[in-house]
Motif scaffolding. Structure first.
Motif, PDB file in Angstrom:
ATOM      1  N   ALA A 225      49.388  48.712  14.859  1.00 34.60           N
ATOM      2  CA  ALA A 225      49.499  47.316  14.424  1.00 34.60           C
ATOM      3  C   ALA A 225      48.132  46.645  14.382  1.00 34.60           C
ATOM      4  N   SER A 226      48.010  45.682  13.498  1.00 33.39           N
ATOM      5  CA  SER A 226      46.781  44.905  13.379  1.00 33.39           C
ATOM      6  C   SER A 226      46.496  44.164  14.683  1.00 33.39           C
ATOM      7  N   PRO A 227      45.208  44.062  15.068  1.00 38.61           N
ATOM      8  CA  PRO A 227      44.880  43.308  16.284  1.00 38.61           C
ATOM      9  C   PRO A 227      45.029  41.804  16.115  1.00 38.61           C
ATOM     10  N   ARG A 228      45.359  41.353  14.911  1.00 35.53           N
ATOM     11  CA  ARG A 228      45.545  39.929  14.693  1.00 35.53           C
ATOM     12  C   ARG A 228      46.677  39.412  15.579  1.00 35.53           C
ATOM     13  N   PRO A 229      46.528  38.268  16.224  1.00 34.07           N
ATOM     14  CA  PRO A 229      47.566  37.753  17.130  1.00 34.07           C
ATOM     15  C   PRO A 229      48.924  37.658  16.443  1.00 34.07           C
ATOM     16  N   GLY A 230      49.964  38.018  17.199  1.00 36.79           N
ATOM     17  CA  GLY A 230      51.327  37.896  16.701  1.00 36.79           C
ATOM     18  C   GLY A 230      51.847  39.077  15.919  1.00 36.79           C
ATOM     19  N   GLN A 231      51.018  40.102  15.717  1.00 37.58           N
ATOM     20  CA  GLN A 231      51.447  41.248  14.923  1.00 37.58           C
ATOM     21  C   GLN A 231      52.018  42.344  15.826  1.00 37.58           C
ATOM     22  N   ALA A 232      53.057  43.040  15.311  1.00 42.62           N
ATOM     23  CA  ALA A 232      53.673  44.153  16.034  1.00 42.62           C
ATOM     24  C   ALA A 232      54.293  45.092  15.015  1.00 42.62           C
ATOM     25  N   ALA A 233      54.565  46.322  15.449  1.00 38.86           N
ATOM     26  CA  ALA A 233      55.089  47.349  14.547  1.00 38.86           C
ATOM     27  C   ALA A 233      56.076  48.231  15.316  1.00 38.86           C
ATOM     28  N   PRO A 234      56.933  48.982  14.570  1.00 35.54           N
ATOM     29  CA  PRO A 234      57.241  48.844  13.151  1.00 35.54           C
ATOM     30  C   PRO A 234      58.268  47.738  12.915  1.00 35.54           C
ATOM     31  N   GLY A 235      58.935  47.756  11.701  1.00 32.09           N
ATOM     32  CA  GLY A 235      59.851  46.682  11.362  1.00 32.09           C
ATOM     33  C   GLY A 235      61.088  47.183  10.651  1.00 32.09           C
ATOM     34  N   LYS A 236      61.422  46.570   9.503  1.00 37.50           N
ATOM     35  CA  LYS A 236      62.655  46.882   8.779  1.00 37.50           C
ATOM     36  C   LYS A 236      62.730  48.369   8.434  1.00 37.50           C
ATOM     37  N   THR A 237      63.948  48.919   8.543  1.00 39.09           N
ATOM     38  CA  THR A 237      64.167  50.349   8.345  1.00 39.09           C
ATOM     39  C   THR A 237      65.384  50.565   7.461  1.00 39.09           C
TER      40      THR A 237
ATOM     41  N   GLY B 137      62.855  44.319   3.290  1.00 34.15           N
ATOM     42  CA  GLY B 137      63.428  45.273   2.353  1.00 34.15           C
ATOM     43  C   GLY B 137      63.740  46.582   3.034  1.00 34.15           C
ATOM     44  N   ALA B 138      62.909  47.593   2.790  1.00 36.15           N
ATOM     45  CA  ALA B 138      63.185  48.966   3.225  1.00 36.15           C
ATOM     46  C   ALA B 138      64.539  49.421   2.686  1.00 36.15           C
ATOM     47  N   LYS B 139      64.847  49.001   1.450  1.00 33.14           N
ATOM     48  CA  LYS B 139      66.122  49.353   0.832  1.00 33.14           C
ATOM     49  C   LYS B 139      65.964  50.597  -0.024  1.00 33.14           C
ATOM     50  N   ILE B 140      66.885  51.521   0.109  1.00 31.17           N
ATOM     51  CA  ILE B 140      66.859  52.776  -0.637  1.00 31.17           C
ATOM     52  C   ILE B 140      68.097  52.812  -1.518  1.00 31.17           C
ATOM     53  N   ALA B 141      67.906  52.773  -2.843  1.00 35.26           N
ATOM     54  CA  ALA B 141      69.027  52.764  -3.787  1.00 35.26           C
ATOM     55  C   ALA B 141      68.516  53.186  -5.151  1.00 35.26           C
ATOM     56  N   ASP B 142      69.397  53.730  -5.973  1.00 31.40           N
ATOM     57  CA  ASP B 142      69.062  54.147  -7.331  1.00 31.40           C
ATOM     58  C   ASP B 142      69.130  52.910  -8.237  1.00 31.40           C
ATOM     59  N   LEU B 143      68.001  52.260  -8.462  1.00 28.39           N
ATOM     60  CA  LEU B 143      67.973  50.974  -9.153  1.00 28.39           C
ATOM     61  C   LEU B 143      68.206  51.082 -10.657  1.00 28.39           C
ATOM     62  N   ASP B 144      67.930  52.243 -11.253  1.00 25.14           N
ATOM     63  CA  ASP B 144      68.095  52.385 -12.703  1.00 25.14           C
ATOM     64  C   ASP B 144      69.079  53.485 -13.092  1.00 25.14           C
TER      65      ASP B 144
ATOM     66  N   ILE C  96      62.727  53.053  -3.469  1.00 29.69           N
ATOM     67  CA  ILE C  96      62.499  52.291  -2.233  1.00 29.69           C
ATOM     68  C   ILE C  96      61.958  50.924  -2.616  1.00 29.69           C
ATOM     69  N   THR C  97      62.558  49.879  -2.077  1.00 32.80           N
ATOM     70  CA  THR C  97      62.123  48.509  -2.368  1.00 32.80           C
ATOM     71  C   THR C  97      61.594  47.848  -1.105  1.00 32.80           C
ATOM     72  N   PHE C  98      60.409  47.255  -1.212  1.00 33.85           N
ATOM     73  CA  PHE C  98      59.822  46.471  -0.127  1.00 33.85           C
ATOM     74  C   PHE C  98      59.320  45.140  -0.680  1.00 33.85           C
ATOM     75  N   SER C  99      59.447  44.086   0.110  1.00 33.60           N
ATOM     76  CA  SER C  99      58.875  42.777  -0.242  1.00 33.60           C
ATOM     77  C   SER C  99      57.924  42.385   0.883  1.00 33.60           C
ATOM     78  N   SER C 100      56.672  42.083   0.530  1.00 32.86           N
ATOM     79  CA  SER C 100      55.634  41.883   1.540  1.00 32.86           C
ATOM     80  C   SER C 100      55.195  40.427   1.606  1.00 32.86           C
ATOM     81  N   PHE C 101      55.436  39.811   2.751  1.00 31.53           N
ATOM     82  CA  PHE C 101      54.977  38.448   3.008  1.00 31.53           C
ATOM     83  C   PHE C 101      53.455  38.379   3.004  1.00 31.53           C
ATOM     84  N   GLU C 102      52.820  39.446   3.444  1.00 32.29           N
ATOM     85  CA  GLU C 102      51.366  39.435   3.629  1.00 32.29           C
ATOM     86  C   GLU C 102      50.607  39.409   2.307  1.00 32.29           C
ATOM     87  N   ASN C 103      51.129  40.089   1.277  1.00 37.86           N
ATOM     88  CA  ASN C 103      50.388  40.122   0.009  1.00 37.86           C
ATOM     89  C   ASN C 103      51.150  39.497  -1.162  1.00 37.86           C
TER      90      ASN C 103
END
Length: 496
Positions: free
Chosen positions: A403-415, A465-472, A479-486
């Motif tokens: 995990a990033s040393p930035r305060p408040g960060q921890a790992a891992p997350g959504k699965t 996210g961390a969603k696994i589904a056949d989207l098409d 695999i779908t992820f949505s990132s708050f950070e970027n």
């Protein structure tokens, strides 16, 4: 209004190192992961947080329902969120095998709806009219410490396709009650929009996730969730937690919440833990759990479950449940999952995810639990402590959870769980969350997992996210992820 989302596509390759192959004793064919194509389907979003996947519009393909926390504004030393949004993404390609490059977007919730920090959506037919609605938990965890009460649970009725005689008749009246074609179209659009229904608003609790299930056995689905309140940011022992039950009437109405326990975590799992025929609740705990895991046990357990010891005949209350500790020693934790047939042998297994950071200030790292994903194996009597072991037996060089040393960060997350590489078994997609990148755990043999970094995911921090589904509907899972950070939403597809 629906507009195409911007897309970018990059073809990427992942090849396991010779050292990793040798260490695992695998053949190159077994050890070489697939290549991936990454598609960014939305960027420059305002804090994308969580994404649910399901067939919302009835075209057989999964849609994405993605929440955005919105902007944070500073008031003194406090960061206050503006109202967030929820967006529906519809695949605009051809129905089968059309790829994931082009999407139409429409807002389900906009800022005028005043929903603060919308978190994990649940897609379900709440009113039992045959279409898929959205249940939306929300709330800013630090509101209580700031003197606000803005937590909420709402559900949003899907009226895109008329499902009843009443809805058809209402649409038919539009040409008769309007003066021109433009007004008639506005009338139809208003009747086919998402309709808001409040379950609870103005709550001091923040709600992150929920289970929509017939919890009391009356044939009508209810809501089981955990509300959380934060006060002082540096303190993890002053937080208020409540496991709550909202009884449903089967028509979209819900009773006032009943608190079943003052413990648990934000993503409870409703299931028959002990096999006695009724529904219990399992939960990972973050607040009140000591980061120090060596020496005499202190604080709360990392994972717990609540055994139902009473019946629902006179209504469910706290007296109907007893909490048991699943395990200690994993530190503050993020989630627990019951995964059917995980090893391909027909047996359900439990997977736990902690949420820690060895780089943050605090006790010596040697005393604390490292970030990890765990296999949790119940004892013969599930009321006794369960066996715990890391799920991955091998980790690619440089693919550890750090995990990033930035305060408040921890790992891992959504699965998420699914067949990522198309070999017929179950793999895992894991958000690094505070590790600011994404991972996947490949099942290389029954019960044997190798941990990889998902390519081109550096900087994808605090990802939902961390969603696994056949989207098409091309026969392979994405695999779908949505990132708050970027501020991006992305899809990773195994290359054919």
């Amino acid at each position: 209004m629906r507009t195409p989302a911007r897309t970018t596509t990059t073809v990427l390759a992942m090849v396991a190192t010779t050292a990793a192959v040798t260490a695992l004793g695998l053949t190159p064919a077994m050890a070489e992961p697939p290549e991936f194509t990454r598609t960014v389907i939305a960027e420059n979003q305002s804090g994308p947080a969580f994404t649910a996947v399901g067939d919302v519009v009835g075209d057989r393909r999964p849609e994405l329902v993605s929440t955005s926390y919105g902007a944070l504004t500073m008031q003194g030393s406090a960061a206050l969120p503006e109202p967030g949004t929820v967006t529906l993404y519809e695949n605009a390609g051809r129905k089968r095998g059309g790829g994931v490059d082009t999407w139409k977007t429409s807002l389900v919730i906009d800022q005028s709806d005043d929903i603060i920090f919308p978190s994990e959506p649940t897609l379900a037919d709440v009113d039992r009219d045959g279409d898929v609605d959205i249940i939306q938990p929300a709330g800013y965890f630090w509101d209580s410490g700031l003197g606000f009460s803005r937590g909420s649970l709402t559900w949003w009725e899907n009226r895109d396709v008329p499902r009843s005689v009443q809805e058809v008749l209402a649409l038919a009246k539009c040409p008769l009650t309007t003066k021109n074609l433009a007004e008639a179209r506005e009338c139809v659009a208003a009747l086919r929009d998402w309709e808001r229904h409040d379950i609870i608003t103005g709550s001091p609790f923040a709600y992150h996730d929920l289970q929509f299930v017939d919890f009391d056995g009356d044939g009508r689905k209810d809501i089981v969730t955990v509300g959380e309140q934060g006060f002082q940011a540096p303190v993890t022992t002053d937080d208020v937690v409540a496991l709550q039950f909202f009884k449903g009437d089967g028509k979209g109405g819900f009773a006032e919440p009943v608190t079943l326990a003052d413990r648990g975590g934000s993503s409870p799992v409703v299931t028959d833990v002990d096999g006695d025929g009724d529904l219990d609740v399992a939960s990972a705990q973050y607040f009140g759990v000591s980061p120090v895991v060596l020496g005499p046990p202190t604080g709360e357990a990392s994972f717990v479950w609540f055994e139902r010891v009473g019946t629902a005949e006179d209504g469910l209350t706290a007296s109907d449940f007893v909490m048991h500790e699943i395990s200690r020693g994993q530190g503050p934790s993020f989630s627990i999952h019951r995964v059917g047939d995980l090893f391909g042998d027909g047996v359900d297994r439990w997977v736990g995810v902690n949420h820690t950071n060895l780089q943050n200030p605090g006790p010596p790292a040697a005393l604390r639990a490292a970030p990890n994903v765990f296999l949790l194996t119940p004892a013969a009597d599930p009321r006794a402590r369960w066996a715990v072991a890391p799920l991955a037996s091998g980790v690619d060089p440089g693919a550890e959870f750090i995990a990033s040393p930035r305060p408040g960060q921890a790992a891992p997350g959504k699965t998420g769980f699914g067949d990522i590489d198309g070999d017929g078994d179950t793999d895992l997609a894991v958000s690094g969350d505070g590790a600011f990148r994404l991972y996947w755990l490949e099942q290389t043999a029954p019960g044997t997992f190798q941990q990889h970094v998902l390519p081109e995911s550096e900087g994808w921090g605090q990802a939902g996210g961390a969603k696994i589904a056949d989207l098409d509907l091309d026969g392979t899972d994405d695999i779908t992820f949505s990132s708050f950070e970027n501020n991006k939403i992305g899809v990773w597809s195994p290359a054919s």
